[in-house]
Design a protein around this motif. Structure first.
Motif, PDB file in Angstrom:
ATOM      1  N   ILE A 253      47.779  33.666  47.669  1.00 36.99           N
ATOM      2  CA  ILE A 253      47.190  34.738  46.871  1.00 36.99           C
ATOM      3  C   ILE A 253      47.498  34.527  45.390  1.00 36.99           C
ATOM      4  O   ILE A 253      46.624  34.672  44.532  1.00 36.99           O
ATOM      5  CB  ILE A 253      47.702  36.115  47.341  1.00 36.99           C
ATOM      6  CG1 ILE A 253      47.086  36.484  48.699  1.00 36.99           C
ATOM      7  CG2 ILE A 253      47.363  37.196  46.321  1.00 36.99           C
ATOM      8  CD1 ILE A 253      47.540  37.819  49.242  1.00 36.99           C
TER       9      ILE A 253
ATOM     10  N   SER B 144      45.415  31.467  44.124  1.00 35.92           N
ATOM     11  CA  SER B 144      43.992  31.816  44.097  1.00 35.92           C
ATOM     12  C   SER B 144      43.713  32.781  42.958  1.00 35.92           C
ATOM     13  O   SER B 144      42.738  32.632  42.201  1.00 35.92           O
ATOM     14  CB  SER B 144      43.592  32.434  45.438  1.00 35.92           C
ATOM     15  OG  SER B 144      42.239  32.820  45.421  1.00 35.92           O
ATOM     16  N   PHE B 145      44.574  33.772  42.827  1.00 33.40           N
ATOM     17  CA  PHE B 145      44.490  34.752  41.749  1.00 33.40           C
ATOM     18  C   PHE B 145      44.552  34.049  40.397  1.00 33.40           C
ATOM     19  O   PHE B 145      43.751  34.309  39.490  1.00 33.40           O
ATOM     20  CB  PHE B 145      45.668  35.722  41.910  1.00 33.40           C
ATOM     21  CG  PHE B 145      45.575  36.967  41.082  1.00 33.40           C
ATOM     22  CD1 PHE B 145      45.137  38.157  41.639  1.00 33.40           C
ATOM     23  CD2 PHE B 145      45.949  36.964  39.752  1.00 33.40           C
ATOM     24  CE1 PHE B 145      45.069  39.319  40.886  1.00 33.40           C
ATOM     25  CE2 PHE B 145      45.879  38.109  38.985  1.00 33.40           C
ATOM     26  CZ  PHE B 145      45.438  39.295  39.552  1.00 33.40           C
ATOM     27  N   THR B 146      45.501  33.125  40.265  1.00 30.77           N
ATOM     28  CA  THR B 146      45.707  32.418  38.998  1.00 30.77           C
ATOM     29  C   THR B 146      44.495  31.581  38.609  1.00 30.77           C
ATOM     30  O   THR B 146      44.064  31.589  37.444  1.00 30.77           O
ATOM     31  CB  THR B 146      46.948  31.510  39.090  1.00 30.77           C
ATOM     32  OG1 THR B 146      48.096  32.307  39.406  1.00 30.77           O
ATOM     33  CG2 THR B 146      47.188  30.772  37.778  1.00 30.77           C
TER      34      THR B 146
ATOM     35  N   GLN C  61      33.776  39.203  42.353  1.00 30.34           N
ATOM     36  CA  GLN C  61      34.403  39.328  43.671  1.00 30.34           C
ATOM     37  C   GLN C  61      33.549  40.186  44.602  1.00 30.34           C
ATOM     38  O   GLN C  61      33.475  39.925  45.809  1.00 30.34           O
ATOM     39  CB  GLN C  61      35.801  39.937  43.548  1.00 30.34           C
ATOM     40  CG  GLN C  61      36.785  39.071  42.791  1.00 30.34           C
ATOM     41  CD  GLN C  61      36.859  37.659  43.342  1.00 30.34           C
ATOM     42  OE1 GLN C  61      36.574  36.689  42.639  1.00 30.34           O
ATOM     43  NE2 GLN C  61      37.224  37.535  44.594  1.00 30.34           N
TER      44      GLN C  61
ATOM     45  N   LYS D 185      43.532  39.835  48.424  1.00 29.81           N
ATOM     46  CA  LYS D 185      43.368  39.198  47.115  1.00 29.81           C
ATOM     47  C   LYS D 185      42.205  39.790  46.342  1.00 29.81           C
ATOM     48  O   LYS D 185      42.304  40.023  45.130  1.00 29.81           O
ATOM     49  CB  LYS D 185      43.150  37.688  47.310  1.00 29.81           C
ATOM     50  CG  LYS D 185      42.950  36.910  46.031  1.00 29.81           C
ATOM     51  CD  LYS D 185      42.144  35.661  46.277  1.00 29.81           C
ATOM     52  CE  LYS D 185      40.709  36.009  46.639  1.00 29.81           C
ATOM     53  NZ  LYS D 185      39.870  34.837  46.910  1.00 29.81           N
ATOM     54  N   ASP D 186      41.094  40.077  47.022  1.00 30.01           N
ATOM     55  CA  ASP D 186      39.932  40.650  46.358  1.00 30.01           C
ATOM     56  C   ASP D 186      40.257  42.002  45.727  1.00 30.01           C
ATOM     57  O   ASP D 186      39.900  42.271  44.571  1.00 30.01           O
ATOM     58  CB  ASP D 186      38.782  40.813  47.349  1.00 30.01           C
ATOM     59  CG  ASP D 186      38.160  39.484  47.729  1.00 30.01           C
ATOM     60  OD1 ASP D 186      38.433  38.494  47.031  1.00 30.01           O
ATOM     61  OD2 ASP D 186      37.421  39.430  48.727  1.00 30.01           O
TER      62      ASP D 186
ATOM     63  N   LEU E 199      43.203  43.128  44.897  1.00 29.20           N
ATOM     64  CA  LEU E 199      44.151  42.911  43.798  1.00 29.20           C
ATOM     65  C   LEU E 199      43.430  42.434  42.536  1.00 29.20           C
ATOM     66  O   LEU E 199      43.754  42.857  41.421  1.00 29.20           O
ATOM     67  CB  LEU E 199      45.218  41.887  44.204  1.00 29.20           C
ATOM     68  CG  LEU E 199      46.262  42.359  45.223  1.00 29.20           C
ATOM     69  CD1 LEU E 199      47.162  41.190  45.634  1.00 29.20           C
ATOM     70  CD2 LEU E 199      47.098  43.497  44.649  1.00 29.20           C
ATOM     71  N   LEU E 200      42.452  41.537  42.727  1.00 27.27           N
ATOM     72  CA  LEU E 200      41.686  41.042  41.578  1.00 27.27           C
ATOM     73  C   LEU E 200      40.874  42.153  40.919  1.00 27.27           C
ATOM     74  O   LEU E 200      40.781  42.215  39.692  1.00 27.27           O
ATOM     75  CB  LEU E 200      40.763  39.908  42.022  1.00 27.27           C
ATOM     76  CG  LEU E 200      41.374  38.510  42.063  1.00 27.27           C
ATOM     77  CD1 LEU E 200      40.464  37.548  42.797  1.00 27.27           C
ATOM     78  CD2 LEU E 200      41.650  38.007  40.652  1.00 27.27           C
TER      79      LEU E 200
ATOM     80  N   SER F 212      41.461  43.239  37.192  1.00 33.22           N
ATOM     81  CA  SER F 212      40.335  43.198  36.262  1.00 33.22           C
ATOM     82  C   SER F 212      40.167  44.528  35.537  1.00 33.22           C
ATOM     83  O   SER F 212      39.863  44.565  34.348  1.00 33.22           O
ATOM     84  CB  SER F 212      39.052  42.832  37.014  1.00 33.22           C
ATOM     85  OG  SER F 212      37.938  42.843  36.159  1.00 33.22           O
TER      86      SER F 212
END
Length: 359
Positions: free
Chosen positions: A28, A31-33, A119, A274-275, A277-278, A282
Motif C-alpha cells: 500500500i 503503490s500510494f507513493t 481512482q 488503498k483507494d 486512503l488515496l 487527495s
C-alpha cells in the motif's frame, strides 16, 4: 501434549497474520507513493513536467536494466524454459504494445484529473476486463454478472457527474488506459497462461519493459521530442526521476512479495483500502475537491466491485473443493487465481506486471 502445542500453534498463526499485515502495508505504501509521485511530477501546478511519455520511458528503461541485472547477473529468478523467440513475438510483443499505450494514457490523465477522481474511474477495471473477456471468448456471458457490471458503471457515472474538476480529455485518456489494460490482462491469460507460462513481476519486466520502451519511443519521437528540443530550460532532476523510478520498480517487488506470501484476495482487499486512503489523501493533503456526489457514486461502484470479488472468491473455493476430489492442473490454478487478480485496479506504473499469473 495438546496444551503445550496450542500456544505454539497460536504463535504461528499470529506470526502469519502479522507478516501478512506487514506485506500489505509495504505494498500500500509503495503503490500510494508511486501514484502521488507521478501526479507530483506531471501536474502543471506542482513539478510541471508535462511529458508523460518521457516519464514512462524513463521508468521502463530503469526497470529493464534492474530486471536484467536480477535475472542475468544475480540469478534472482529463473526464466521460463519454454519462452522461444517465436512465442515472444506472438505473445509478449502485443502485450508490451498494449502496456505502453496503457501507461502512456494513464500517466497523461494525471495532467488533467485529480488523484481521487482517477481512482474512481479505475473502478471500471472489472467491467472492462469482463467485457473484453466476453469479446475474446475467455468469459461466458452471465446476466447476473452483467447486472453487477452495470451497477459499477452506474456508480462511476454518478461519481463523474459530481466531479468538480471534470475534464473530457482527461476522462477519455483514463478510460482508454483502462480499456488497453483490460485487453492486456486478458491477452496474458490467453497467450501466456494458456501455454503454461507463469510470469512473476520481475520476469514480466524482463520481457515486457524493453518491448514497451521501444513502442513508447515511436510516439515520443513525434509528440514529445520536438517539444523537448525547443524547451532548453527544462533540466530533469536526476534525484527526483531516479527515486521515482526506483519506487516504481520496488512496487513490482512488493507485488511479488504480497501475492507470493499471502493471496490474490488479500491483494484485492488491500487495493480497496488503498483507494479509499488515496481519496482521503487527495482531499486532505493535495486539496483536491471531493464532492458528496463523488463519494456516493464511488460507494456504489465500490459495493459492486466488492460483490464481484466475493463471487469470484466463492468460485475459487468451489474449484478448490472439487480439487480435493479431483486433481487440478497448475495451469487451471493459475487461471483461477488470475480471475481474482485481473480485478486489481493498480494501473499506476508497474503494479500489474504479471499479477494475474502468480498466486
Amino acid at each position: 501434549m495438546a496444551t503445550a502445542s496450542q500456544p505454539v500453534a497460536s504463535e504461528s498463526v499470529l506470526r502469519k497474520i502479522l507478516l501478512s499485515y506487514f506485506y500489505v502495508s509495504i505494498w500500500i505504501f509503495l503503490s500510494f507513493t508511486v501514484i502521488v509521485y507521478n501526479k507530483y511530477i506531471l501536474d502543471p501546478k506542482m513539478y510541471d513536467w508535462p511529458f508523460p511519455i518521457s516519464l514512462t520511458m524513463i521508468h521502463m528503461g530503469f526497470c529493464s536494466s534492474l530486471a536484467f541485472a536480477l535475472v542475468r547477473i544475480f540469478r534472482f529468478v529463473d526464466l521460463p524454459s519454454c519462452m522461444t523467440s517465436s512465442l515472444y513475438f506472438k505473445s509478449v510483443v502485443p502485450i508490451g504494445a498494449l502496456y505502453a499505450l496503457s501507461l502512456w494514457f494513464s500517466n497523461s490523465a494525471y495532467i488533467y484529473l485529480s488523484v481521487s477522481f482517477i481512482q474512481m474511474l479505475k473502478a471500471l477495471m472489472p467491467v472492462a476486463v469482463y467485457s473484453t473477456g466476453i469479446l475474446f471468448k475467455k468469459d461466458n456471458y452471465n446476466s447476473s454478472i452483467m447486472l453487477n457490471m452495470l451497477s459499477i458503471s452506474l456508480g462511476v457515472a454518478v461519481a463523474a457527474y459530481g466531479e468538480a474538476r471534470f475534464d473530457v480529455w482527461g476522462v477519455t485518456l483514463q478510460l482508454a488506459a483502462v480499456a488497453f489494460e483490460a485487453t492486456r490482462l486478458v491477452l496474458i491469460q490467453i497467450l501466456l497462461t494458456s501455454k503454461g507460462i507463469s510470469l512473476n513481476p520481475i520476469t514480466s519486466l524482463y520481457y515486457v519493459a524493453p518491448c514497451c520502451f521501444v513502442f513508447l519511443a515511436l510516439p515520443w519521437s513525434v509528440v514529445e521530442l520536438p517539444r523537448l528540443r525547443t524547451m532548453t530550460a527544462i533540466q530533469p532532476d536526476l534525484v527526483t526521476f531516479g527515486t521515482n523510478s526506483l519506487c516504481a520498480f520496488a512496487l513490482n517487488l512488493a507485488v511479488f512479495l504480497l501475492v507470493g506470501k499471502t493471496s490474490a484476495l488479500t491483494m484485492n482487499v488491500a487495493g480497496v483500502v488503498k483507494d479509499w486512503l488515496l481519496i482521503a489523501f487527495s482531499w486532505s493533503v493535495i486539496k483536491d475537491t471531493v464532492t458528496p456526489i463523488n463519494l456516493f457514486g464511488y460507494g456504489i461502484a465500490f459495493l459492486g466491485v466488492a460483490y464481484y470479488n466475493h463471487v469470484k472468491l466463492q468460485g475459487l473455493k468451489a474449484k478448490e473443493a472439487q480439487g480435493e476430489k479431483k486433481p487440478t492442473s497448475a495451469q487451471e490454478t493459475d487461471e483461477e487465481a488470475g480471475e481474482l487478480l485481473r480485478n486489481i485496479d493498480g494501473r499506476e506504473l508497474g503494479e500489474d506486471q504479471g499479477d494475474d499469473s502468480k498466486a
